[in-house]
Design an enzyme around this catalytic site. Structure first.
Site, PDB file in Angstrom:
ATOM      1  N   CYS A 143       0.833  -1.210   0.000  1.00 25.25           N
ATOM      2  CA  CYS A 143       0.000   0.000   0.000  1.00 25.25           C
ATOM      3  C   CYS A 143       0.867   1.259   0.000  1.00 25.25           C
ATOM      4  O   CYS A 143       0.562   2.237  -0.691  1.00 25.25           O
ATOM      5  CB  CYS A 143      -0.931  -0.014   1.204  1.00 25.25           C
ATOM      6  SG  CYS A 143      -0.093  -0.317   2.770  1.00 25.25           S
ATOM      7  N   HIS A 222      -2.003   5.407   6.683  1.00 26.54           N
ATOM      8  CA  HIS A 222      -0.612   5.819   6.829  1.00 26.54           C
ATOM      9  C   HIS A 222      -0.528   7.268   6.326  1.00 26.54           C
ATOM     10  O   HIS A 222      -1.296   7.669   5.444  1.00 26.54           O
ATOM     11  CB  HIS A 222       0.321   5.005   5.930  1.00 26.54           C
ATOM     12  CG  HIS A 222       0.232   3.528   6.081  1.00 26.54           C
ATOM     13  ND1 HIS A 222       0.527   2.851   7.240  1.00 26.54           N
ATOM     14  CD2 HIS A 222      -0.077   2.559   5.168  1.00 26.54           C
ATOM     15  CE1 HIS A 222       0.403   1.552   7.048  1.00 26.54           C
ATOM     16  NE2 HIS A 222       0.021   1.346   5.808  1.00 26.54           N
TER      17      HIS A 222
END
Ligand code: NAD
Length: 346
Positions: A143, A222
């Site tokens: 990701c 994140h």
């Protein structure tokens, strides 16, 4: 041609990839695997996906029927009816499945938890779709690497060279994961540089990039803090970089000051507001007012929805490996349109 897709590992990523495949008109799910007849099988049943056992041992397969699930066989049976398998098993587990895929003469896609060395080939839609055309197998990068590629690859294409330092502020766990931490600490990743930045070079070796990482006690998203050095004569301004990104797929640019979306919590609320399944956000979220070009140095922040930015990339990777769409932008448009209609987003 309708590509027959198997999902090996129906967990966080596997269940999302299955639905994204199901949304496309040029591919279909022929089966998903579960390790045992647990609660997660009910989701596959509800979706109408045939269930197979991760293993071929008859006692493990028969356990499904004993628990009331219709199990169509073991992994080998599933591989026999598929054109391609998407391995969504836990990180570092997938590599042990590679020999099975090769002996079944089937194409395969791993996820970012596997090493590039396992596959010798990695994938993001914008960076190297054409290099993956008709390949035997690949790895859709993590990701974080996917997120870095989304903004850095177009920048690289404009500038012709790019040197990047970034800090990855990583969520401690996925929202559905109760076993990981930290819950009350900030944990530096002491392996320096972290693997995230250099992993970009598996899909775009021309970008020079390093990263450091810290894990923080959140489960949602994140955040990347990115500092990129542009070459002399780049001809860009802060506004032209924002314009460039706004024309690229799978990047959302919003002003924190104008929208009030100033943290990852509000980004995720936005994803829920617009009706995304699971509250997912396939796009990378860049704060417009956090982008600043000073001379040759570009500063920006971006947020990554860890469970979902790689999902549409898996769909494009299927098309690349099967050789059914050689233009990455055409594949991205088709993938995203189908997912949007599936999500009932206009
Ligand atoms: P997960 O633990 O949620 O799901 C993995 C599934 O695979 C589970 O259902 C598990 O029972 C099953 N499984 C266990 N052993 C298996 C085996 N030998 N063969 C096949 N299946 C097996 O994991 P996840 O978060 O979905 O991660 C899958 C992959 O995707 C990993 O490589 C991970 O690094 C990568 N990834 C995860 C995220 C994320 O945020 N969760 C993001 C990007 C990439």
């Amino acid at each position: 041609m309708v590509v027959k897709v198997a999902i090996n590992g129906y967990g966080t990523i596997g269940k999302r990839v299955a639905d994204a495949v199901d949304a496309q008109d040029d591919m279909e799910i022929v089966g998903v695997t579960k390790t045992r007849p647990a609660f997660g099988c009910d989701l596959a049943v509800r979706k109408g996906y045939p269930i197979y056992c991760t293993y071929d041992e008859p006692d493990k397969i028969n356990a499904f029927a004993a628990a009331g699930y219709d199990c169509h066989g073991g992994l080998s049976d599933l591989l026999n009816v598929a054109d391609i398998v998407i391995d969504c098993s836990p990180g570092k587990v997938g590599a042990s499945n590679l020999a099975k895929y090769k002996s079944a003469s089937i194409k395969w896609i791993f996820q970012g938890g596997e090493k590039h060395a396992t596959t010798g080939m990695s994938y993001t839609s914008s960076a190297n779709h054409s290099a993956n055309l008709n390949a035997e197998g690949t790895r859709v990068v993590s990701c974080n690497t996917t997120g870095l590629s989304r903004t850095l690859v177009p920048l690289y294409h404009h500038c012709g060279s790019l040197s990047v330092e970034c800090t990855m502020i990583r969520r401690a766990a996925d929202p559905g994961d109760s076993s990981k931490g930290p819950i009350n600490a900030i944990k530096p990743v002491l392996k320096v540089p972290s693997h995230h930045g250099p992993d970009v070079m598996t899909v775009k070796p021309e970008i020079s990039i390093n990263s450091m990482a810290v894990a923080v006690p959140t489960t949602i998203m994140h955040v990347h803090v990115i500092v990129a050095q542009l070459p002399d004569g780049h001809n860009l301004t802060t506004e032209s970089i924002i314009d460039m990104w706004s024309q690229e797929p799978r990047i959302i640019l919003m002003s924190g000051a104008e929208t009030g979306i100033t943290t990852t919590a509000e980004v995720m609320e936005y994803a829920r507001d617009i009706g995304r399944k699971w509250g997912d956000l396939h796009e990378i979220f860049v704060w417009r007012d956090g982008v600043k070009l000073e001379g040759n140095t570009l500063y920006y922040f971006q947020a990554i929805h860890q469970e979902s930015d790689v999902i549409p990339e898996n769909i494009d990777a299927i098309r690349a490996l099967m050789g059914v769409e050689d233009d990455w932008r055409a594949s991205v448009a088709k993938t995203d349109d189908a997912i949007a209609r599936y999500n009932n987003i206009l």
